[in-house]
Design a protein around this motif. Sequence first.
Motif, PDB file in Angstrom:
ATOM      1  N   THR A 139       0.827  -1.207   0.000  1.00  0.00           N
ATOM      2  CA  THR A 139       0.000   0.000   0.000  1.00  0.00           C
ATOM      3  C   THR A 139       0.863   1.259   0.000  1.00  0.00           C
ATOM      4  O   THR A 139       2.094   1.206  -0.087  1.00  0.00           O
ATOM      5  N   LEU A 140       0.172   2.389   0.095  1.00  0.00           N
ATOM      6  CA  LEU A 140       0.816   3.700  -0.018  1.00  0.00           C
ATOM      7  C   LEU A 140       1.368   4.162   1.322  1.00  0.00           C
ATOM      8  O   LEU A 140       0.914   3.718   2.386  1.00  0.00           O
ATOM      9  N   VAL A 141       2.308   5.058   1.282  1.00  0.00           N
ATOM     10  CA  VAL A 141       2.820   5.717   2.488  1.00  0.00           C
ATOM     11  C   VAL A 141       1.720   6.623   3.039  1.00  0.00           C
ATOM     12  O   VAL A 141       1.090   7.376   2.291  1.00  0.00           O
ATOM     13  N   THR A 142       1.475   6.523   4.343  1.00  0.00           N
ATOM     14  CA  THR A 142       0.390   7.305   4.961  1.00  0.00           C
ATOM     15  C   THR A 142       0.926   8.604   5.567  1.00  0.00           C
ATOM     16  O   THR A 142       2.135   8.796   5.716  1.00  0.00           O
ATOM     17  N   ASN A 143       0.000   9.449   5.970  1.00  0.00           N
ATOM     18  CA  ASN A 143       0.376  10.672   6.691  1.00  0.00           C
ATOM     19  C   ASN A 143       1.105  10.327   8.002  1.00  0.00           C
ATOM     20  O   ASN A 143       2.032  11.027   8.390  1.00  0.00           O
TER      21      ASN A 143
ATOM     22  N   LEU B 217      -2.118  -5.841  -3.973  1.00  0.00           N
ATOM     23  CA  LEU B 217      -1.761  -4.429  -3.837  1.00  0.00           C
ATOM     24  C   LEU B 217      -2.999  -3.563  -3.653  1.00  0.00           C
ATOM     25  O   LEU B 217      -4.013  -3.756  -4.318  1.00  0.00           O
ATOM     26  N   GLU B 218      -2.889  -2.609  -2.759  1.00  0.00           N
ATOM     27  CA  GLU B 218      -4.003  -1.703  -2.472  1.00  0.00           C
ATOM     28  C   GLU B 218      -3.735  -0.339  -3.114  1.00  0.00           C
ATOM     29  O   GLU B 218      -2.587   0.109  -3.170  1.00  0.00           O
ATOM     30  N   HIS B 219      -4.827   0.311  -3.538  1.00  0.00           N
ATOM     31  CA  HIS B 219      -4.749   1.697  -4.031  1.00  0.00           C
ATOM     32  C   HIS B 219      -3.745   1.902  -5.160  1.00  0.00           C
ATOM     33  O   HIS B 219      -3.020   2.903  -5.186  1.00  0.00           O
TER      34      HIS B 219
END
Length: 365
Positions: A200-204, A287-289
């Motif tokens: 997934t993506l890097v978060t805040n 994989l997400e997003h």
Amino acid sequence: MSPSELAAALERARRRTEDLLEPLSDEQLTQQFSPLQSPLVWDLAHIGHFEELWLLRQVGGRSAVSPEYDELYDAFAHARGDRARLPILPPQAARAYVRDVREAVLELLPDLSRENGDPLLSEGFVVGMVVQHELQHTETMAQTLALAGLARRPSVMVGVSGEVTVPSGPFTLGSTVPWAYDNERPAHDVELPQFRIDRTLVTNRDYAGFVDAGGYSDRSVWSVEGWEWRESEHAEGPLFWDPGAQPDAPVEHVSFHEAEAYARWMGKRLPTEVEWEKAAKTVPGELEHMTGAVWQWTSSAFGGYPGFRAFPYAEYSEAFFGDEYRVLRGGSWSTDPLVARPTFRNWDLPQRRQIFSGLRCAGDV
Ligand code: AVJ
Ligand code: FE
């Protein structure tokens, strides 16, 4: 493609444009919110002008609606920040112009859906190009609205963690779909060694860890160009990054330099665009997003695939080939699914962060 299929695609793009602009006042439409973006009314008439140029004039053989528009609405003629000072059409006239162009285009649809050996008309390609052009400008306009604090952002959260290993071996890079851009062609086989990519993506929250740990003053994680950029403009750290943003939402509005520094700080790296596409094509379920959240920076410079041929005009892709631009993959919350193919290549300058950009990390095995 049938006239009604083409009409539906055109209509879909126009609905997005209208939904975005409909709530805005004339002042908001003509205002220069940022030197990085055009006034919205420029984008609107530019959408109409592109449609006039390719469908009414190039294919339809019509003469120009107005000789002045070719220069006023040529994206290469004036910088975005200068366009509010040009004698561009005011909102009402811009609306009438795009409406008139569209009416004429709808009458021309039987001609546009004809197959006569012209590659422009093959499977509705040129209409697909005009539709995707409008959809891409709706995202550009959404960026302008975001800078003005007027964007309507859906909330997207990250729900998985960990990484997957993509095994070595060949896959087909690029696209053969009828509406693919020249830069996605020709599709060809590529062999890659195995690599790891985050699910997934890097978060805040992730990104806040980097900021709080002093990532913006840790020279060792920045490239030479990244550090130069970091020192010249942004001594205080992330500009667009919102520390109050949802911790579990993907980090958004990071530049390539910031994305690269974050990945290095994590002991990882950005994926190449080829790795990104191989992951999207071979392990999509893991994989997400991959699309629908934020554009994802890759380490790749923007260039042509082997055997690239500019079609139908060099100013779409080829004019941007070289070391300057970096490729982003995926698509954001603002990108229409008609554009956000796993093979679609977006690009921007490494310092840009008004776009809806984030990252997914990768690594060697
Ligand atoms: C592919 C998003 C980089 O906005 O410059 C719009 C798309 N090309 N009009 C851009 C585009 C011509 C392009 N990007
Ligand atoms: Fe354009």
